[in-house]
Design a protein around this motif. Structure first.
Motif, PDB file in Angstrom:
ATOM      1  N   TYR A 245     -24.373 -52.180 -45.807  1.00 54.88           N
ATOM      2  CA  TYR A 245     -24.233 -50.873 -46.455  1.00 54.88           C
ATOM      3  C   TYR A 245     -22.855 -50.281 -46.156  1.00 54.88           C
ATOM      4  N   GLY A 246     -22.462 -50.274 -44.885  1.00 56.27           N
ATOM      5  CA  GLY A 246     -21.161 -49.721 -44.514  1.00 56.27           C
ATOM      6  C   GLY A 246     -20.010 -50.483 -45.142  1.00 56.27           C
ATOM      7  N   GLU A 247     -20.176 -51.792 -45.315  1.00 57.68           N
ATOM      8  CA  GLU A 247     -19.119 -52.584 -45.946  1.00 57.68           C
ATOM      9  C   GLU A 247     -18.958 -52.198 -47.409  1.00 57.68           C
ATOM     10  N   ARG A 248     -20.062 -51.891 -48.072  1.00 58.21           N
ATOM     11  CA  ARG A 248     -19.999 -51.491 -49.476  1.00 58.21           C
ATOM     12  C   ARG A 248     -19.465 -50.071 -49.635  1.00 58.21           C
ATOM     13  N   TRP A 249     -20.062 -49.121 -48.945  1.00 51.12           N
ATOM     14  CA  TRP A 249     -19.682 -47.729 -49.145  1.00 51.12           C
ATOM     15  C   TRP A 249     -18.423 -47.365 -48.367  1.00 51.12           C
ATOM     16  N   ASP A 266      10.027 -49.633 -49.947  1.00 49.14           N
ATOM     17  CA  ASP A 266      11.272 -50.385 -49.845  1.00 49.14           C
ATOM     18  C   ASP A 266      11.147 -51.600 -48.929  1.00 49.14           C
ATOM     19  N   ASP A 267      10.484 -51.432 -47.800  1.00 45.81           N
ATOM     20  CA  ASP A 267      10.232 -52.536 -46.876  1.00 45.81           C
ATOM     21  C   ASP A 267       8.726 -52.717 -46.750  1.00 45.81           C
ATOM     22  N   ASN A 268       8.235 -53.872 -47.174  1.00 46.19           N
ATOM     23  CA  ASN A 268       6.785 -54.108 -47.141  1.00 46.19           C
ATOM     24  C   ASN A 268       6.403 -54.629 -45.751  1.00 46.19           C
ATOM     25  N   LEU A 269       6.401 -53.711 -44.788  1.00 47.83           N
ATOM     26  CA  LEU A 269       6.119 -54.084 -43.415  1.00 47.83           C
ATOM     27  C   LEU A 269       4.617 -54.161 -43.163  1.00 47.83           C
ATOM     28  N   ALA A 270       4.234 -55.079 -42.294  1.00 46.03           N
ATOM     29  CA  ALA A 270       2.817 -55.267 -41.971  1.00 46.03           C
ATOM     30  C   ALA A 270       2.303 -54.089 -41.162  1.00 46.03           C
ATOM     31  N   TYR A 271       1.159 -53.540 -41.594  1.00 41.35           N
ATOM     32  CA  TYR A 271       0.411 -52.574 -40.794  1.00 41.35           C
ATOM     33  C   TYR A 271      -0.581 -53.390 -39.953  1.00 41.35           C
ATOM     34  N   SER A 272      -0.110 -53.935 -38.852  1.00 45.69           N
ATOM     35  CA  SER A 272      -0.900 -54.912 -38.102  1.00 45.69           C
ATOM     36  C   SER A 272      -2.172 -54.336 -37.499  1.00 45.69           C
ATOM     37  N   ASP A 273      -2.225 -53.014 -37.361  1.00 48.48           N
ATOM     38  CA  ASP A 273      -3.390 -52.397 -36.719  1.00 48.48           C
ATOM     39  C   ASP A 273      -4.192 -51.499 -37.662  1.00 48.48           C
ATOM     40  N   ALA A 274      -3.858 -51.512 -38.951  1.00 46.05           N
ATOM     41  CA  ALA A 274      -4.587 -50.660 -39.893  1.00 46.05           C
ATOM     42  C   ALA A 274      -6.059 -51.037 -39.964  1.00 46.05           C
ATOM     43  N   TRP A 275      -6.379 -52.308 -39.700  1.00 48.39           N
ATOM     44  CA  TRP A 275      -7.762 -52.778 -39.787  1.00 48.39           C
ATOM     45  C   TRP A 275      -8.709 -51.973 -38.887  1.00 48.39           C
ATOM     46  N   ARG A 276      -8.183 -51.391 -37.815  1.00 51.15           N
ATOM     47  CA  ARG A 276      -9.060 -50.600 -36.941  1.00 51.15           C
ATOM     48  C   ARG A 276      -9.597 -49.373 -37.693  1.00 51.15           C
ATOM     49  N   TYR A 277      -8.769 -48.776 -38.526  1.00 49.86           N
ATOM     50  CA  TYR A 277      -9.256 -47.657 -39.335  1.00 49.86           C
ATOM     51  C   TYR A 277     -10.318 -48.141 -40.317  1.00 49.86           C
ATOM     52  N   ARG A 278     -10.080 -49.280 -40.954  1.00 45.07           N
ATOM     53  CA  ARG A 278     -11.085 -49.852 -41.872  1.00 45.07           C
ATOM     54  C   ARG A 278     -12.414 -50.050 -41.157  1.00 45.07           C
ATOM     55  N   ASP A 279     -12.383 -50.641 -39.962  1.00 42.04           N
ATOM     56  CA  ASP A 279     -13.624 -50.890 -39.222  1.00 42.04           C
ATOM     57  C   ASP A 279     -14.286 -49.584 -38.791  1.00 42.04           C
ATOM     58  N   TYR A 280     -13.464 -48.579 -38.463  1.00 42.18           N
ATOM     59  CA  TYR A 280     -14.025 -47.264 -38.124  1.00 42.18           C
ATOM     60  C   TYR A 280     -14.785 -46.678 -39.313  1.00 42.18           C
ATOM     61  N   VAL A 281     -14.218 -46.774 -40.492  1.00 48.71           N
ATOM     62  CA  VAL A 281     -14.874 -46.232 -41.685  1.00 48.71           C
ATOM     63  C   VAL A 281     -16.199 -46.936 -41.926  1.00 48.71           C
ATOM     64  N   ILE A 282     -16.217 -48.256 -41.843  1.00 49.36           N
ATOM     65  CA  ILE A 282     -17.453 -49.019 -42.073  1.00 49.36           C
ATOM     66  C   ILE A 282     -18.515 -48.616 -41.050  1.00 49.36           C
ATOM     67  N   ALA A 283     -18.131 -48.517 -39.777  1.00 48.42           N
ATOM     68  CA  ALA A 283     -19.085 -48.135 -38.732  1.00 48.42           C
ATOM     69  C   ALA A 283     -19.599 -46.720 -38.948  1.00 48.42           C
ATOM     70  N   ASP A 632     -19.463 -65.792 -45.437  1.00 48.70           N
ATOM     71  CA  ASP A 632     -19.369 -65.753 -43.973  1.00 48.70           C
ATOM     72  C   ASP A 632     -19.799 -64.365 -43.511  1.00 48.70           C
ATOM     73  N   PRO A 633     -20.830 -64.247 -42.656  1.00 49.61           N
ATOM     74  CA  PRO A 633     -21.331 -62.918 -42.259  1.00 49.61           C
ATOM     75  C   PRO A 633     -20.472 -62.222 -41.207  1.00 49.61           C
ATOM     76  N   ALA A 634     -19.429 -62.874 -40.701  1.00 52.40           N
ATOM     77  CA  ALA A 634     -18.601 -62.250 -39.652  1.00 52.40           C
ATOM     78  C   ALA A 634     -17.991 -60.956 -40.166  1.00 52.40           C
ATOM     79  N   SER A 635     -17.874 -59.989 -39.291  1.00 57.69           N
ATOM     80  CA  SER A 635     -17.371 -58.684 -39.699  1.00 57.69           C
ATOM     81  C   SER A 635     -16.265 -58.223 -38.764  1.00 57.69           C
ATOM     82  N   GLY A 636     -15.423 -57.317 -39.297  1.00 60.53           N
ATOM     83  CA  GLY A 636     -14.407 -56.666 -38.482  1.00 60.53           C
ATOM     84  C   GLY A 636     -13.241 -57.550 -38.103  1.00 60.53           C
ATOM     85  N   GLY A 637     -12.247 -56.909 -37.483  1.00 57.91           N
ATOM     86  CA  GLY A 637     -11.102 -57.635 -36.960  1.00 57.91           C
ATOM     87  C   GLY A 637      -9.940 -57.714 -37.921  1.00 57.91           C
TER      88      GLY A 637
END
Length: 799
Positions: A245-249, A266-283, A632-637
């Motif tokens: 549910y959290g992954e969908r919504w 201008d510079d497409n730099l990697a947001y290497s830690d943005a995924w933590r915000y994504r995982d916070y939203v899902i949780a 693959d059921p693995a989540s997060g990271g």
């Protein structure tokens, strides 16, 4: 060609195409107005008004450029524009410096500004109506006196009401209060609701709506056999408790939060830690976090972090909402760079939580809504008092906070200082005069610091900065400051007698609490409308991100307010809102066609039937993987391996073929600005650079080509075919029945079975396969059938 110019050209090409398309006129008008206010009017005001604006009398050479009529009338040389024909327009010849007159005379406009004006003229030079707007839009002023009564009385700015339930002629149909509001409008129009959907259609619809995956055959059959009155209630309980549910919504919210794993620009730099915000939203969605708490964490989690040490990291991570937007990192002007970031944060916050477009008030009072420049800069002071970047210069770096331990946070601050010092010396220093040994030593120390920086757990986040109010920047130009505006909230919503914000804090916490307050009429309305839109394919307010006068009015205003007040009374629980909507007869209607209703209400604004909707980009990919047994059921990271501040375009990582080979849910794939996954692009994934609470659904040839030839549609059907053929001891007819249940959640018809069997025979007997072994021909035939059925509308659409 510069990245900025490319961005303008892409945007203007889309804009011109959009105006020429068959999209609803109102949506096109909104897009045209936004483009004009964002890209055209500011240039005219900043570079042309001094000689040809409101304060210039008749204007030099008798030319004014502050209205469409003035441009069409022109000056001594004739009309300044020919709508639709930029190459014949004197204005374009002048700003291109291609004619006898070159304007502005001292310095040519940026090419991106010229391209935007050319695209605007090409599209017919639409100039948004100023009916009801302030007469002197360039004059900053607080209060509401400058707007007419009609503008101030607009429905969106009125307090929430608790409407009584309407009477209906058929109370038996109306299972819930939602049904009474819908049925009352239908009966008034002489219409009837569509019959209910069958149970197989209903469980497939609800399962995809709530968890973004098709139901398993055993789940469908169990629901079909369950004759108890609460059978569907228990289906909803199961779906809402699923981690999917959290992954969908959460993905719906990430659209609004313009989530991405790179900067773009201008510079497409990697947001290497943005995924933590994504995982916070899902949780947070899985935990059914009350919406005001969810809101507060995203705007002020760093301020709240100290009040509950156990949730400190979570709250810091949540402020990624403000940090993950696109940023012009190579801006030469540090003040402009800071104010552009403030503008992006401010506009995203207002669109996300209020459904208002505040961005244009940076340069002038809003043309349609009672939102003054003073309101914009009152909010801008809050965000300018927030630290988002470590510095503002060419090659600037964003703020981050260390997680897990206090030592990590302190060490991260030390490393940021080291990185900043060496980076500044190597990028901005006089490297020609620097000895080679020193350059090499600094480069080595910089890389060592970045390597250690990458190992520390951290979050993209914001923090409190240098607190203070800001002046109004006349015409949006920070070089022409006007009067200072006290930090605060929009007057039309919060009133003119607001308590001062703390002098020692930015005001983000107070802003968050005001946004999440029941006294603010818009936040609850906007949220319930977003949820409604994703269940029905269209919001009660169709313009989900714009509740202002350029948006569309609600089709059922009383229902919108009733849902908003119940949402608040239910503790701002989004899961409770889902249950309320999905248990209604309105949601459980079929998509059955009614000719009379179609004549009276062709756009189904009265919700006389359920809309058929196509699977969105992520759900389509996830559904393909799920039915083929590959998910693959693995989540997060982390979604990809990247180094902090890595330029993904320069290193080629943005176009790596292996980047999207993961079989996890699509929400965990990389979202790279300027380099989106091709399947996502084909199926209308929204631009991750801007907040988007809606999605279009196009039908274009590239989608069919993907379903015929895309890498996923080559590998996944092959796996499904193998799984079917590996089932020993059953007839092909039983395999076909199982395939139909997997893909369509229904039994196969006898005529379908005969047709599919004929397809398999013809495929295996094809002359092109004559050289293949019999077992290989059989495998290829089943793969072809699986691919064909997975490309069918019945699989691609939700009934």
């Amino acid at each position: 060609m510069s990245t900025r110019r490319k961005t303008i050209i892409v945007a203007t090409s889309w804009l011109v195409a959009g105006w020429a398309s068959a999209a609803p006129a109102l949506a096109a008008d909104d897009a045209a107005a936004r483009f004009f206010e964002d890209k055209v009017r500011p240039t005219l005001a900043d570079r042309c008004y001094e000689c040809h604006g409101p304060a210039s009398g008749k204007g030099k050479a008798k030319l004014r450029v502050d209205s469409r009529e003035a441009l069409l009338r022109g000056g001594e040389s004739g009309p300044a524009i020919v709508p639709g024909e930029p190459d014949r327009s004197l204005l374009l010849l002048a700003i291109r410096h291609d004619g006898a007159v070159a304007m502005p005379p001292k310095s040519r406009l940026d090419q991106a500004e010229i391209d935007a004006i050319a695209a605007w003229v090409k599209a017919g030079a639409p100039w948004p109506s100023e009916s009801g707007a302030r007469a002197d839009a360039a004059t900053p002023a607080g209060g509401l006196a400058g707007w007419g009564k009609e503008a101030r009385a607009f429905w969106a700015f009125q307090p929430l009401t608790s409407p009584s339930l309407p009477g209906v002629a058929d109370p038996k149909w109306a299972r819930s209060p939602i049904d009474r509001f819908i049925l009352a409008r239908l009966e008034a129009a002489g219409l009837h609701p569509s019959p209910p959907a069958d149970r197989r259609t209903l469980i497939r619809r609800a399962t995809i709506d709530l968890i973004g995956l098709p139901p398993m055959p055993e789940e469908v059959e169990a629901f079909v056999r369950d004759a108890s009155a609460d059978a569907f209630d228990r289906v909803l309980d199961r779906l809402l408790a699923s981690p999917h549910y959290g992954e969908r919504w959460g993905r719906h919210w990430l659209d609004v939060a313009r989530y991405a794993d790179s900067n773009g620009m201008d510079d497409n730099l990697a947001y290497s830690d943005a995924w933590r915000y994504r995982d916070y939203v899902i949780a947070s969605f899985n935990a059914d976090e009350p919406f005001p708490r969810f809101l507060e964490a995203q705007l002020a989690g760093d301020i709240l972090a100290g009040s509950d040490p156990k949730r400190r990291d979570e709250r810091v991570v949540a402020t990624g909402f403000l940090a993950i937007g696109p940023k012009m990192l190579a801006e030469d002007d540090p003040v402009k760079q800071q104010m552009d970031i403030v503008d992006e944060q401010l506009d995203t916050t207002c669109r996300t939580f209020l459904g208002l477009t505040m961005g244009c008030a940076r340069c002038h009072d809003h043309k349609f809504d009672p939102l003054a420049m003073a309101d914009y800069y009152a909010l801008a002071g809050i965000f300018k008092s927030t630290r988002t970047m470590l510095s503002f210069r060419v090659d600037s770096k964003w703020n981050a906070t260390g997680l897990e331990t206090a030592q990590a946070a302190l060490r991260l601050e030390d490393l940021e200082t080291i990185i900043d010092r060496h980076d500044n010396a190597l990028v901005n220093g006089n490297t020609n005069a620097m000895p080679a040994e020193e350059r090499a030593a600094r480069a080595r120390l910089l890389e060592d610091a970045k390597a250690e920086y990458a190992r520390i757990p951290k979050a993209m986040s914001v923090a409190e900065g240098s607190v203070g109010d800001v002046p109004v920047f006349l015409r949006g130009n920070h070089l022409t400051p006007g009067p200072v505006v006290r930090r605060g909230f929009p007057t039309i919503l919060a009133g003119s007698d607001q308590a001062p914000l703390p002098s020692s804090q930015s005001g983000r916490l107070e802003l968050a609490r005001w946004l999440g307050s029941p006294t603010n009429p818009l936040t609850a309305r906007v949220l319930v409308n977003r949820v409604w839109r994703w269940h029905f394919g269209r919001g009660i307010v169709p313009s989900a991100d714009n509740f202002g006068r350029l948006g569309q009015v609600p089709s059922h205003p009383e229902l919108l307010d009733w849902l908003a007040t119940r949402f608040i009374a239910d503790g701002w629980s989004i899961k409770a809102l889902h249950r309320r909507i999905l248990l209604s007869q309105t949601y459980q209607m079929s998509t059955s066609w009614d000719e009379k209703a179609a004549q009276v209400d062709p756009e189904d604004r009265l919700f006389w039937r359920m809309r058929r909707s196509r699977l969105d980009a992520e759900t389509l990919r996830d559904a393909i993987l799920a039915v083929c047994g590959l998910l693959d059921p693995a989540s997060g990271g982390p979604p990809m391996a990247s180094k902090p501040f890595q330029n993904l375009t320069a290193t080629g990582d943005a176009s790596r073929p292996t980047l999207y080979e993961s079989r996890r849910r699509s929400v965990y794939l990389p979202i790279l600005r300027g380099a989106l996954y091709d399947q996502f692009q084909a199926f209308d994934f929204p631009d991750p650079a801007v907040a988007n609470g809606d999605r279009v659904a196009t039908t274009v040839a590239s989608q069919s080509l993907f379903l015929m030839n895309g890498p996923l549609m080559k590998s996944a059907p092959a796996q499904l075919a193998r799984a079917l053929l590996d089932r020993a001891g059953i007839a092909d007819e039983d395999r076909l029945r199982d395939l139909c249940l997997r893909l369509f959640a229904r039994p196969a018809g006898e005529d379908e079975l005969r047709g599919w069997e004929a397809f398999l025979r013809r495929y295996q007997d094809a002359r092109s396969l004559a050289s293949e072994k019999p077992e290989d021909r059989r495998n290829l035939a089943w793969q072809g059938l699986c691919r064909a059925l997975m490309s069918s509308n019945e699989f691609l659409y939700i009934e």
